[in-house]
Design an enzyme around this catalytic site. Structure first.
Site, mmCIF file in Angstrom:
data_model
loop_
_atom_site.group_PDB
_atom_site.id
_atom_site.type_symbol
_atom_site.label_atom_id
_atom_site.label_comp_id
_atom_site.label_asym_id
_atom_site.label_seq_id
_atom_site.Cartn_x
_atom_site.Cartn_y
_atom_site.Cartn_z
ATOM 1 C CE LYS A 14 0.548 -3.362 3.313
ATOM 2 N NZ LYS A 14 -0.272 -2.444 4.212
ATOM 3 C CG ASN A 51 0.007 8.557 7.523
ATOM 4 O OD1 ASN A 51 -0.612 7.620 7.069
ATOM 5 N ND2 ASN A 51 1.257 8.462 7.937
ATOM 6 C CB THR A 91 -0.977 0.007 1.194
ATOM 7 O OG1 THR A 91 -0.240 -0.111 2.406
ATOM 8 C CG2 THR A 91 -1.986 -1.119 1.084
ATOM 9 C CB THR A 112 3.134 -5.677 13.529
ATOM 10 O OG1 THR A 112 3.137 -6.053 14.876
ATOM 11 C CG2 THR A 112 3.613 -4.270 13.389
ATOM 12 C CB SER A 114 -8.319 12.754 -0.318
ATOM 13 O OG SER A 114 -7.219 13.110 0.466
ATOM 14 C CD GLU A 153 2.437 5.309 6.323
ATOM 15 O OE1 GLU A 153 1.657 4.683 5.615
ATOM 16 O OE2 GLU A 153 2.089 5.989 7.298
#
EC number: 2.3.1.35
Lengths: 410, 410
Positions: free
Chosen positions: B184, B405, B158, B195, B410, B282
């Site tokens: 992932k 994030n 993702t 996790t 959107s 991230e």
């Protein structure tokens, strides 16, 4: 570091009246900052009743330990607060620094060591050069006056972008009394303690034990239900002082029925200051009120509300004005409290986005997004399990938070 | 959203060998993404032993519930994983989607429903259109082959910036067996569950109960000690499959002494995959290993280590390459575990920055900063209280985390 004032700051600062028996002064002692004040003293001409709540950190700062020791004596003559250095994790040197500062404070007003209160805020782990106080406290005590609450609130700021002050009046045993308060705090803000520095003074005539009971009671629904970043400071200190200069009979017990109006005014002032801290959350652009209802107990509701309020994914979604209610579900799920996915309902403002464990059939992305574009956002979660209820306040997590905290020390 | 590969990504991806009895295929079903694969199937030609660990979330996804139910049967014929939609908090529609997907999987390989395993990852709360699977699974099962582990790992990404694969070999009862794994995960990563998504397959001949015991044992020191953002997903799923195609006697118990080498290889593979998840945290630019020693118990050490690893102030300081060890003290203090400020010592890499509750007398800002400039940073805290010890892994908190994030959905 950003120097822009938080967009959530009050449009006007409250104009704080005098509190009989309280005088204030500020000075620039050069502890860390240049071209700004960094010391504040509050002088009580007669011994004031004092009450306090402190950080729950297992590694508290030297001034927190100092205040805790003095609190049992119940009276205060002087409060000395500095910004720029927290005097935390400074070991023996830290204790020497508090002793030196207390000694200068004693000389300044002529009182016992047990009547001295200290608080320090700023960087952790660097020795505080307390000799810088020696030169300024005497002069400050002399020129201290009943004005200058806003200046005092400015002197204790660190990463705050605006000074936080509030005032209330209340009727107490036939006498009108005034309560003033100030607070500082923008980061390292989390619950289960006094959550930053805050000092409240009133001319009400209240005994220390009664004042302590009022302070302790209201901290649970004010300072202890706000969070900026889930990080608990080593230095959180909330002190309240009552000079008794208003006259009237001295109130000995917090259960005294004459206290009804005063207690409500006191609670409102604490809530006002606590919310001002959230509104100055480092990098904040949105204020978020999170209410959890229908939980097993109030404590469970509070834990779930904090799980939402402290979730980086929820906070970044709010920063992005993204009505990402799936992250609310995630935060409810991870809280560890009883929840039934298939009974969950979630509202952003007045817009119900989820019900019975799935997206609301009438869900409108446009309506949800319109709520997210607002400055103040209310999120409500109904668990449908019991009667437990809690409300907590937080702010969004923005790139500015990272920028402010990525180079705060250097 | 950033598309840059994490600077902490492996320089080369492991080259995964075949696992006898396992075939893989990927497809682009258009679930959410365009121009990329979003479905992966793993087909087991004969029933494979299966073991699993799942999220502890009270609001788990529909596929997690589906897998949990099937696990008691102990065998698997097909695993279907999609990215782009987590099928979480989708209520009755979510259960219908898993049923529809399972039905297409059953048709594809001709097996019982209890032999089907499903996992979904992506946005929460949006209904998953499972009809998209109906058209692709049959074809995928047909063309599935023993290659394509890396392609499979790519299809389940993702916000991941690179596919995560690992391989090990072990000697088991005189036979050489192979273990392959993929994972992932980049955000919504926190401990106390599997996790993220991870799938491991081996040709070893091991009974389900023994495989489950090995998986459960090692999750505590691998996947459950990494955190990116303290947020626990609704969908975390870790599944292990053993085809038995290597031959040799079937191992019935995890205590079988023949398992020594296999268990160690299995643990290493799990640790490898777990650390790859952190290295793709991230926005991450730094990998941080946090070791807490001298705590009251191992559990206390782990809680303190996570308090440090999840502190936004610690993580932003690391992002800013700021040797701000005062924030480590803060995080130790707020963990709620026994700590004695005046016995605390802290190291960044080999540089001791604090000892006996204050800054190290030999403290060198230059030396500490040199450690902070590295890509991999080790932080060690010695509490000086007991023998408890724990190590956890995390990454820094950067502006990119907020950017990723703030507009993921959107």
């Amino acid at each position: 570091m950003t120097t822009t004032i938080s967009p959530l700051a009050p449009k006007v600062y409250a104009d704080l009246p005098h509190i009989a028996g309280v005088r204030l002064a500020t000075a620039a002692a050069g502890i860390k900052y240049r071209n700004r004040t960094d010391v504040m003293v509050m002088v009580f001409d007669r011994p004031a009743s004092v009450a306090g709540v402190f950080t729950t950190s297992k590694c508290p700062s030297a001034p927190v330990e100092f205040c805790r020791q003095n609190l049992s004596h119940g009276t205060a003559r002087i409060l000395v607060v500095n910004s720029g250095n927290a005097n935390a994790f400074t070991g023996k040197k830290g204790r020497e620094a508090t002793r030196l500062t207390a000694s200068a404070a004693i000389d300044a007003v002529g009182c016992a060591e047990t009547d001295v209160y200290l608080a320090s805020t700023g960087v952790i782990g660097e020795p505080l050069d307390a000799t810088k106080f020696a030169g300024v406290l005497g002069d400050m005590a002399e020129r201290a006056n009943a004005d200058g609450w806003l200046e005092a609130a400015k002197a204790i700021m660190t990463t705050d972008t605006y000074p936080k002050v509030a005032t209330r009046t209340a009727e107490l045993g036939g006498v009108l009394v005034t309560i003033n308060g100030m607070a500082k705090g923008a980061g390292m803000i989390a619950p289960d303690m006094a959550t930053m520095l805050s000092f409240i003074a009133t001319d009400a005539n209240i005994a220390p034990a009664a004042l302590q009971a009022i302070l302790s009671e209201h901290v649970g629904t004010t300072f202890n239900v706000v969070t900026v970043d889930s990080d608990t400071s080593t230095s959180d200190t909330l002190l309240a002082f009552a000079t008794g200069a208003s006259g009237g009979t001295r109130i000995e017990s917090a259960d005294d029925p004459r206290l009804v109006d005063f207690k409500e005014a006191f609670r409102q002032l604490m809530a006002d200051l606590a919310l001002q801290v959230v509104r100055d959350g480092e990098g904040a652009r949105k204020m978020v009120e999170i209410t959890v209802e229908g939980a097993e107990t109030d404590a469970a509701a509070k834990r779930i509300a904090f799980s939402i309020a402290n979730s980086p994914l929820v906070k970044t979604a709010i920063a992005g004005e993204d009505a990402n209610w799936g992250r609310i579900v995630m935060a409810v799920g991870k809280a560890g409290e009883q929840a039934d996915r298939d009974r969950l309902a979630i509202w952003f403002g007045e817009v119900r986005v989820a019900v019975d464990g799935e997206r609301d059939p009438a869900y409108s992305e446009a309506a949800a997004t319109a709520v997210m574009r607002q400055e103040d956002i209310a999120i409500r979660v109904e668990l449908g399990i019991g009667e437990g209820r809690a409300t907590v306040w937080t702010c969004d997590l923005t790139k500015e938070y990272v920028a402010i905290n990525g180079d705060y020390r250097s």
